[in-house]
Structures are given as C-alpha cells and as structure tokens.
Enzyme design. Structure first.
Site, PDB file in Angstrom:
ATOM      1  N   PHE A  32      -9.981 -43.848  66.390  1.00  0.00           N
ATOM      2  CA  PHE A  32      -8.785 -44.472  66.970  1.00  0.00           C
ATOM      3  C   PHE A  32      -7.951 -45.153  65.880  1.00  0.00           C
ATOM      4  O   PHE A  32      -6.825 -44.731  65.571  1.00  0.00           O
ATOM      5  CB  PHE A  32      -9.253 -45.458  68.059  1.00  0.00           C
ATOM      6  CG  PHE A  32      -8.260 -46.501  68.464  1.00  0.00           C
ATOM      7  CD1 PHE A  32      -6.965 -46.154  68.836  1.00  0.00           C
ATOM      8  CD2 PHE A  32      -8.614 -47.847  68.488  1.00  0.00           C
ATOM      9  CE1 PHE A  32      -6.047 -47.131  69.216  1.00  0.00           C
ATOM     10  CE2 PHE A  32      -7.713 -48.820  68.865  1.00  0.00           C
ATOM     11  CZ  PHE A  32      -6.422 -48.473  69.218  1.00  0.00           C
ATOM     12  N   ASP A  61     -20.896 -37.135  56.756  1.00  0.00           N
ATOM     13  CA  ASP A  61     -21.522 -38.395  57.164  1.00  0.00           C
ATOM     14  C   ASP A  61     -21.578 -39.301  55.934  1.00  0.00           C
ATOM     15  O   ASP A  61     -22.280 -38.997  54.967  1.00  0.00           O
ATOM     16  CB  ASP A  61     -22.935 -38.091  57.687  1.00  0.00           C
ATOM     17  CG  ASP A  61     -23.693 -39.352  58.085  1.00  0.00           C
ATOM     18  OD1 ASP A  61     -23.291 -40.467  57.670  1.00  0.00           O
ATOM     19  OD2 ASP A  61     -24.706 -39.214  58.790  1.00  0.00           O
ATOM     20  N   TYR A 112     -24.467 -54.037  65.419  1.00  0.00           N
ATOM     21  CA  TYR A 112     -23.066 -53.938  64.960  1.00  0.00           C
ATOM     22  C   TYR A 112     -22.704 -55.169  64.143  1.00  0.00           C
ATOM     23  O   TYR A 112     -22.206 -55.065  63.011  1.00  0.00           O
ATOM     24  CB  TYR A 112     -22.161 -53.810  66.181  1.00  0.00           C
ATOM     25  CG  TYR A 112     -20.682 -53.660  65.879  1.00  0.00           C
ATOM     26  CD1 TYR A 112     -20.190 -52.519  65.250  1.00  0.00           C
ATOM     27  CD2 TYR A 112     -19.770 -54.640  66.270  1.00  0.00           C
ATOM     28  CE1 TYR A 112     -18.824 -52.373  65.010  1.00  0.00           C
ATOM     29  CE2 TYR A 112     -18.403 -54.491  66.038  1.00  0.00           C
ATOM     30  CZ  TYR A 112     -17.941 -53.355  65.403  1.00  0.00           C
ATOM     31  OH  TYR A 112     -16.587 -53.205  65.168  1.00  0.00           O
TER      32      TYR A 112
HETATM   33  P1  NAD Z   1     -13.714 -45.192  66.515  1.00  0.00           P
HETATM   34  O1  NAD Z   1     -15.076 -44.970  67.059  1.00  0.00           O
HETATM   35  O2  NAD Z   1     -12.564 -44.589  67.246  1.00  0.00           O
HETATM   36  O3  NAD Z   1     -13.614 -44.735  65.008  1.00  0.00           O
HETATM   37  C1  NAD Z   1     -14.688 -44.775  64.117  1.00  0.00           C
HETATM   38  C2  NAD Z   1     -14.753 -43.450  63.388  1.00  0.00           C
HETATM   39  O4  NAD Z   1     -15.814 -43.480  62.425  1.00  0.00           O
HETATM   40  C3  NAD Z   1     -15.022 -42.261  64.323  1.00  0.00           C
HETATM   41  O5  NAD Z   1     -14.096 -41.238  64.097  1.00  0.00           O
HETATM   42  C4  NAD Z   1     -16.438 -41.842  63.936  1.00  0.00           C
HETATM   43  O6  NAD Z   1     -16.684 -40.474  64.191  1.00  0.00           O
HETATM   44  C5  NAD Z   1     -16.489 -42.223  62.470  1.00  0.00           C
HETATM   45  N1  NAD Z   1     -17.842 -42.420  61.938  1.00  0.00           N
HETATM   46  C6  NAD Z   1     -18.833 -43.202  62.432  1.00  0.00           C
HETATM   47  N2  NAD Z   1     -19.929 -43.113  61.667  1.00  0.00           N
HETATM   48  C7  NAD Z   1     -19.623 -42.266  60.646  1.00  0.00           C
HETATM   49  C8  NAD Z   1     -20.335 -41.775  59.527  1.00  0.00           C
HETATM   50  N3  NAD Z   1     -21.612 -42.124  59.290  1.00  0.00           N
HETATM   51  N4  NAD Z   1     -19.714 -40.933  58.674  1.00  0.00           N
HETATM   52  C9  NAD Z   1     -18.413 -40.571  58.883  1.00  0.00           C
HETATM   53  N5  NAD Z   1     -17.695 -40.992  59.938  1.00  0.00           N
HETATM   54  C10 NAD Z   1     -18.290 -41.838  60.810  1.00  0.00           C
HETATM   55  O7  NAD Z   1     -13.519 -46.777  66.422  1.00  0.00           O
HETATM   56  P2  NAD Z   1     -12.234 -47.641  66.031  1.00  0.00           P
HETATM   57  O8  NAD Z   1     -11.937 -48.529  67.159  1.00  0.00           O
HETATM   58  O9  NAD Z   1     -11.180 -46.758  65.486  1.00  0.00           O
HETATM   59  O10 NAD Z   1     -12.830 -48.529  64.854  1.00  0.00           O
HETATM   60  C11 NAD Z   1     -12.599 -48.198  63.498  1.00  0.00           C
HETATM   61  C12 NAD Z   1     -13.152 -49.277  62.597  1.00  0.00           C
HETATM   62  O11 NAD Z   1     -12.483 -50.517  62.874  1.00  0.00           O
HETATM   63  C13 NAD Z   1     -14.643 -49.538  62.778  1.00  0.00           C
HETATM   64  O12 NAD Z   1     -15.208 -49.819  61.515  1.00  0.00           O
HETATM   65  C14 NAD Z   1     -14.670 -50.779  63.653  1.00  0.00           C
HETATM   66  O13 NAD Z   1     -15.836 -51.534  63.438  1.00  0.00           O
HETATM   67  C15 NAD Z   1     -13.431 -51.524  63.193  1.00  0.00           C
HETATM   68  N6  NAD Z   1     -12.921 -52.412  64.242  1.00  0.00           N
HETATM   69  C16 NAD Z   1     -12.240 -51.906  65.322  1.00  0.00           C
HETATM   70  C17 NAD Z   1     -11.790 -52.774  66.306  1.00  0.00           C
HETATM   71  C18 NAD Z   1     -11.005 -52.292  67.499  1.00  0.00           C
HETATM   72  O14 NAD Z   1     -10.579 -53.113  68.311  1.00  0.00           O
HETATM   73  N7  NAD Z   1     -10.731 -51.014  67.653  1.00  0.00           N
HETATM   74  C19 NAD Z   1     -12.056 -54.151  66.216  1.00  0.00           C
HETATM   75  C20 NAD Z   1     -12.797 -54.605  65.121  1.00  0.00           C
HETATM   76  C21 NAD Z   1     -13.195 -53.736  64.132  1.00  0.00           C
END
Ligand code: NAD
Ligand code: UDP
Length: 318
Positions: free
Chosen positions: A14, A59, A148
C-alpha cells in the site's frame, strides 16, 4: 546530474506503491523489491513499462543484490496490519530484523541514504499522550502484537547502530495509521473493514466498547512527510501522522453516515494489547520539515470511498 536511483523494499504494498509513484514523479529511477506476501504486483501495474521502473520479486530477509549505483534505500517491507502480522509472526520478525540488516548492509555498500519505515506501534499502549518521539513506549514483548512492535523497535536500534558505527546516513519515520486507495479490503484494518461492511449492508464490527482512539492520516500526507524527511538531515525518529484523534466507535458512525448505510454497529472482543489511545505529537515534523497534514479525515475518507466502491464493483463483476 545523474538520475537518482532508489530501492524501495515492500514497494508493491500500500504505502510502498504510493512512494514508487511519488519518487518516479520526482525524477528518480525506482527499483521496487517485494515478495508479495501482503502486497501485490497489481499495485504497481501502471508503472510496468516505465523505463525508470523495475520490479524485482525477492524476499529481503535473504541477501539483497542490486546491480549499479544506489542513492536511496527505503525499507518498507513488512506485514503491517494486525491480522497480517498475526498470520505471519515469524516472517514479520524476520523482515524487521534480518530484512533491516540486509537493507542496511546494501545501503552501506552503495553509500546510499537509508530510510526506515517505523511505526507508532513502537509506543505500544502509550502512557504518555500525545506521543512525542522522546517517549520510549509501553510494549508487551511477549504479547501477540510483540512480533510487530519489537521487530520495529529492533529495526530502529539496528538503523542507529549502522549510523553510529558505519556512518550510514539514516532516517527513521514513525508512521501513524495511514489510509487511502490500494489498502486491501480484507487486510482487517478498521477503515477498509468498516467501509466494506457499510457498503454491503453488514454490521460494522467495533472491537471492545469502541472508546479506543486512533489518529488517521491520508496517504498523500504520509508520503509528503516521508519525502521531506528523506531530503532532510534529521537522524532522530520523526512522527508522521494527523493529530486529529477519534474514537473507533465515532469513526464507525462517521463511515455509516458517509456511505448512507443502514448497517448497525456490533461490538466484538477487543484484541489483546490493542492500544487504547494514539495521537502523534508532530511538533518535530512541523518545525523541522515544515510538514503538516493537508487532507482532513473527511476529505481523505471521500477519496478512499471512491476506491473501495470501485474494488467492490470489480469483485462483484468477477
Ligand atoms: P503492506 O502490507 O501493504 O506493504 C508491505 C509490503 O512489504 C508488501 O507488499 C509485502 O509483500 C512486502 N514484504 C513483506 N515482507 C517482505 C519480505 N520479506 N521481502 C520483500 N517484501 C516483503 O503494508 P503498508 O501499510 O504499505 O506498510 C508498509 C510499511 O509501512 C511497513 O513497514 C509498515 O510497518 C509501515 N507502516 C505502515 C502504516 C500504515 O498505516 N499503513 C503505519 C505504520 C507503519
Ligand atoms: N477495529 C475494530 N473493528 C475492526 C477492525 C479494527 O474495532 O473490524 C479497531 C481495532 O481494535 C483498533 C482500531 O480499530 O482499536 C484500529 O485498528 P487497525 O487494525 O486499523 O489499526 P491498529 O490497531 O494497528 O492501529
């Protein structure tokens, strides 16, 4: 000047996909690396064919190889919604620990600036309100959410170690609940769940009595904050989030009103260690990045609703 080259881990998720869009628009060449565990190539489908965009399935808990120079590494890979990280607890710990180590090692080898996507979850169930970056948090390491929270806390510590001991240029953004187009409708987070339920006439499932609070930020504001932080000289963590705080019950009612839905609210058990309050203190971002949210929650919700309606129509048409 050479085109800046940027690696975004988790770039098909996202937030990562919105960052791909933004950095390409800013003239970067972008390498998007993802293993699609919670993201999807669909999120970057519109970028395929752009000569400055490359999608690599990998990965990042394993050794990361990238050919050629790199100027920036943005480490966004990690399951992020509570149901995702409860489904993938070990993968979440591994990507926060081993993945961060690999991404930092790559940044060091390339002389690139590194930016870590951290989270308001490092504050746990906070005893200080609102939460400034100087607050150390109240996290249960052995609770369900510990996989997490502790992974992100470790990632922050590892990032600071690479900065202090290897001289890597590092940035840490603590992101608060962000919403917008490209959220998965089944990711279990409050907003997509409530919107889907309201539009399908199902009861909205509020956990606990709904008095717990969150502060929701529209994705464009989060991306703007990250972009400004990336180009700043701030090594200390920076909160990015809209301080406009709301109870989850009022949030559910807001979505019922917005969608003109007949759905009632039903109450279900509050998940273990669900933080009771959350609001960012954004003084640092305001003063040092001259950042502040531009989208009200109401405006962000209207924009997101259009996306959710499209998704539901596409699902209904098979
Ligand atoms: P998301 O799940 O949509 O995106 C995370 C992406 O990381 C996914 O595309 C997933 O396939 C990929 N991924 C996970 N493990 C992986 C690995 N080992 N190797 C390669 N790719 C991998 O989540 P998001 O909401 O887009 O969050 C993105 C980042 O922002 C994360 O690190 C999350 O902790 C951080 N974050 C998001 C929010 C929020 O409100 N959306 C809030 C705080 C922090
Ligand atoms: N929540 C809820 N019903 C749902 C999904 C979530 O009441 O169907 C609550 C959840 O318990 C939490 C808040 O909404 O108190 C925000 O949850 P979300 O999963 O969006 O994010 P996080 O808990 O990580 O802040």
């Amino acid at each position: 000047m050479r085109t800046p080259r940027t690696l975004i881990t988790g770039g098909a998720g996202f937030l990562g996909s919105h960052l791909c869009d933004r950095l390409l628009a800013e003239g970067h060449a972008v390498i998007c690396m993802d293993n699609f565990i919670t993201g999807s190539p669909d999120n970057v489908a519109s970028l395929i064919g752009n000569q400055h965009f490359h999608l690599i399935e990998h990965d990042v808990t394993n050794y990361i190889y990238v050919d050629g120079p790199l100027d920036y590494v943005l480490h966004f890979a990690s399951p992020a919604s509570p149901i995702d990280y409860l489904q993938y607890p070990i993968q979440t710990l591994k990507v926060g620990a081993l993945g961060t180590h690999k991404a930092l090692g790559l940044a060091k080898a390339k002389g690139a600036r590194f930016l870590l996507a951290s989270t308001s979850e490092v504050y746990g169930d906070p005893l200080v309100h609102p939460q400034p970056e100087t607050y150390w948090g109240n996290v249960n390491p052995v609770g369900l959410r510990g996989v997490y929270d502790e992974a992100k806390r470790f990632a922050e510590a590892m990032t600071m170690a690479y900065h202090r001991y290897h001289g890597v240029e590092t940035r840490i953004v603590r992101i608060f609940n962000t919403f917008g187009p490209r959220m998965r409708l089944d990711d279990g987070r409050a907003l997509p769940t409530f919107m889907r339920q309201a539009l399908q006439g199902e009861p909205l499932t509020v956990y606990g009595d709904g008095s717990q609070t969150r502060s929701f930020t529209y994705v464009n504001d989060t991306v703007e904050g990250i972009f400004r932080l990336l180009h700043s000289d701030l090594v200390d963590p920076v909160n990015i989030g809209n301080p406009d705080e709301i109870t989850i019950l009022d949030f559910a009612k807001e979505i019922i009103a917005l969608t003109n839905s007949p759905s009632p609210v039903i109450f279900e058990t509050l998940p273990e260690d669900d933080p009771l309050i959350r609001q960012p203190d954004v003084t640092r971002a305001r003063q040092s990045l001259h950042w502040q949210p531009q989208f009200s929650r109401a405006e962000g919700l209207r924009l997101t609703l259009a996306y959710v309606q499209d998704q539901l129509r596409a699902l209904a048409n098979g």
